[in-house]
Write a protein that holds these residues in place. Sequence first.
Motif, short mmCIF file in Angstrom:
data_model
loop_
_atom_site.label_atom_id
_atom_site.label_comp_id
_atom_site.label_asym_id
_atom_site.label_seq_id
_atom_site.Cartn_x
_atom_site.Cartn_y
_atom_site.Cartn_z
N GLN A 145 2.42 1.57 -3.38
CA GLN A 145 1.78 2.56 -4.76
C GLN A 145 1.18 3.89 -3.98
O GLN A 145 1.05 5.02 -5.34
CB GLN A 145 0.25 1.36 -4.29
CG GLN A 145 -0.32 0.20 -4.43
CD GLN A 145 -0.16 0.31 -5.93
OE1 GLN A 145 -0.69 0.95 -6.98
NE2 GLN A 145 1.09 -0.36 -6.89
N ILE A 146 1.57 4.21 -3.13
CA ILE A 146 1.18 5.72 -2.75
C ILE A 146 2.45 6.27 -3.31
O ILE A 146 2.36 7.82 -3.84
CB ILE A 146 0.21 6.03 -1.40
CG1 ILE A 146 -1.03 5.28 -1.06
CG2 ILE A 146 0.42 7.15 -0.86
CD1 ILE A 146 -1.40 5.56 0.59
N THR A 147 3.58 5.76 -3.06
CA THR A 147 4.59 6.50 -2.69
C THR A 147 5.29 6.81 -4.18
O THR A 147 5.18 7.80 -4.65
CB THR A 147 5.60 6.26 -1.70
OG1 THR A 147 5.42 5.79 -0.88
CG2 THR A 147 7.45 6.66 -2.15
N GLN A 148 3.99 5.79 -5.44
CA GLN A 148 4.45 5.97 -6.81
C GLN A 148 3.50 7.37 -7.43
O GLN A 148 4.25 7.85 -8.25
CB GLN A 148 3.98 4.24 -6.89
CG GLN A 148 4.56 4.22 -8.54
CD GLN A 148 4.15 2.96 -9.37
OE1 GLN A 148 4.80 2.92 -9.61
NE2 GLN A 148 2.57 3.10 -8.79
N SER A 149 2.84 6.88 -7.06
CA SER A 149 1.88 7.30 -7.27
C SER A 149 2.18 9.48 -6.66
O SER A 149 2.48 10.17 -7.51
CB SER A 149 0.36 7.93 -6.76
OG SER A 149 -0.08 6.09 -7.09
N LEU A 191 1.05 -1.32 -0.09
CA LEU A 191 -0.34 0.01 -0.50
C LEU A 191 0.71 1.58 0.05
O LEU A 191 0.30 2.36 -0.74
CB LEU A 191 -0.74 -0.30 1.01
CG LEU A 191 -2.02 -0.92 0.99
CD1 LEU A 191 -2.54 -1.24 2.40
CD2 LEU A 191 -2.91 -0.95 0.19
N SER A 232 -5.51 5.51 -4.78
CA SER A 232 -4.03 5.25 -4.50
C SER A 232 -3.23 6.23 -6.19
O SER A 232 -2.84 6.98 -6.36
CB SER A 232 -2.17 4.17 -5.25
OG SER A 232 -3.12 3.25 -6.02
N ASN A 233 -3.93 5.99 -7.31
CA ASN A 233 -3.78 6.67 -8.91
C ASN A 233 -5.13 8.02 -8.36
O ASN A 233 -4.64 9.15 -9.70
CB ASN A 233 -4.37 5.70 -9.56
CG ASN A 233 -3.51 4.66 -10.14
OD1 ASN A 233 -2.67 5.08 -10.42
ND2 ASN A 233 -3.83 3.28 -9.83
N ILE A 249 -8.29 -0.18 -4.26
CA ILE A 249 -6.77 0.21 -3.69
C ILE A 249 -6.45 0.89 -4.71
O ILE A 249 -5.65 2.22 -4.79
CB ILE A 249 -6.12 -1.47 -3.10
CG1 ILE A 249 -7.02 -1.71 -2.05
CG2 ILE A 249 -5.05 0.18 -2.90
CD1 ILE A 249 -6.08 -2.88 -1.77
#
Length: 351
Positions: free
Chosen positions: A99-103, A96, A186-187, A182
């Motif tokens: 995903q958030i860090t990447q976004s 999780l 995140s996106n 999810i």
Amino acid sequence: MHENPADYFIDLMTLDYRSDDALNRSKAQVKQLADKFAEHEAQLATYTNSEKPSSVSGKGVEFSGELDLPRNNWFSEYSTLARRDWANALRNVPFLMGQITQSVFMALLIGFMFFYLKKDSVSVQNRLGVLFIIAVNATFPIVMPFLTLYYKERDIMVRERSSATYRVTSFYLSKFTTYVPIALVSNTIFFIGIYFISHLEFDAGKFFIGLVTFFCLSIVSVAFLLMVGSGVKSIEVGFVVAPAILTIQLLFGGLFANPHTITPVLRWIRWVNPVQYGFSSLTQNEFSGMVFTCAQGTQCYQTGAEVIKAYDVARFTTWQNILFLLMLALVDMMAGYAVLRWKAKPKSIWL
């Protein structure tokens, strides 16, 4: 090796439909347990001078191999599996956070790369680039990470399904309804960040239509990864098949080549390409009603309508493109379920 007593008990007491050898072995095992239980009941009856219960058949128990339909209610199965999926997802903190860090990182990187776009001739190319990157971010960053999770859980389902624990539909839908929120949450961070940092059209209607398009494209990606994950025999094959198909979708997405110039042999790809529908919807939504300033003595697009016409993205309206995205998601879901249903046993349970 069994670490879960309840799981071990289920394996002992149920028929294994994963293969003919496993089925024959499990029949013999259950028959042996039934015979031993009958002997035990007979001994107890002798000691207590009571009759043996009529429900015990004694030796010579035969099994037809037929399995009754599951007695659980479908909604009960779905809610139980969905709770388990959400519990597992919330425990997977590294996934999780990744995903958030990447976004956040991609929103800042792409946003400042196209920082505060103006309404001049140069901004046309940059705006198209931003819109295409938004479409790209609704494919690869969703499909590849979630594909790994789904493949592992698919193997667990196949083993549990062999004991007729639940239906394929309840498992399949629980995965879909767990992955979609999810992916969208995140996106959404990515979309909001890149939209306002790059200064796309500051219009509430255009913002929410763009967000709906992005959501629909993300839903198609989730349905696509479920289809691929259900069909491949190994995760390595999935990592080859999924990127290959996604790359083809990006090449025919509408930015690199005008659909009119593509040879008729390959032009049909646009009709089954979610990236093309998503990019067309985003482009129409962004450029409709826009007016650009051109430097004196230069040729450029003066209005957004000219850009839409030049890139041939107006074959369908924005909402029609969104509808086609939802239809593609439904087709992918049905195809993935059909493949998974074909692999899962016992086949006597059709759902």
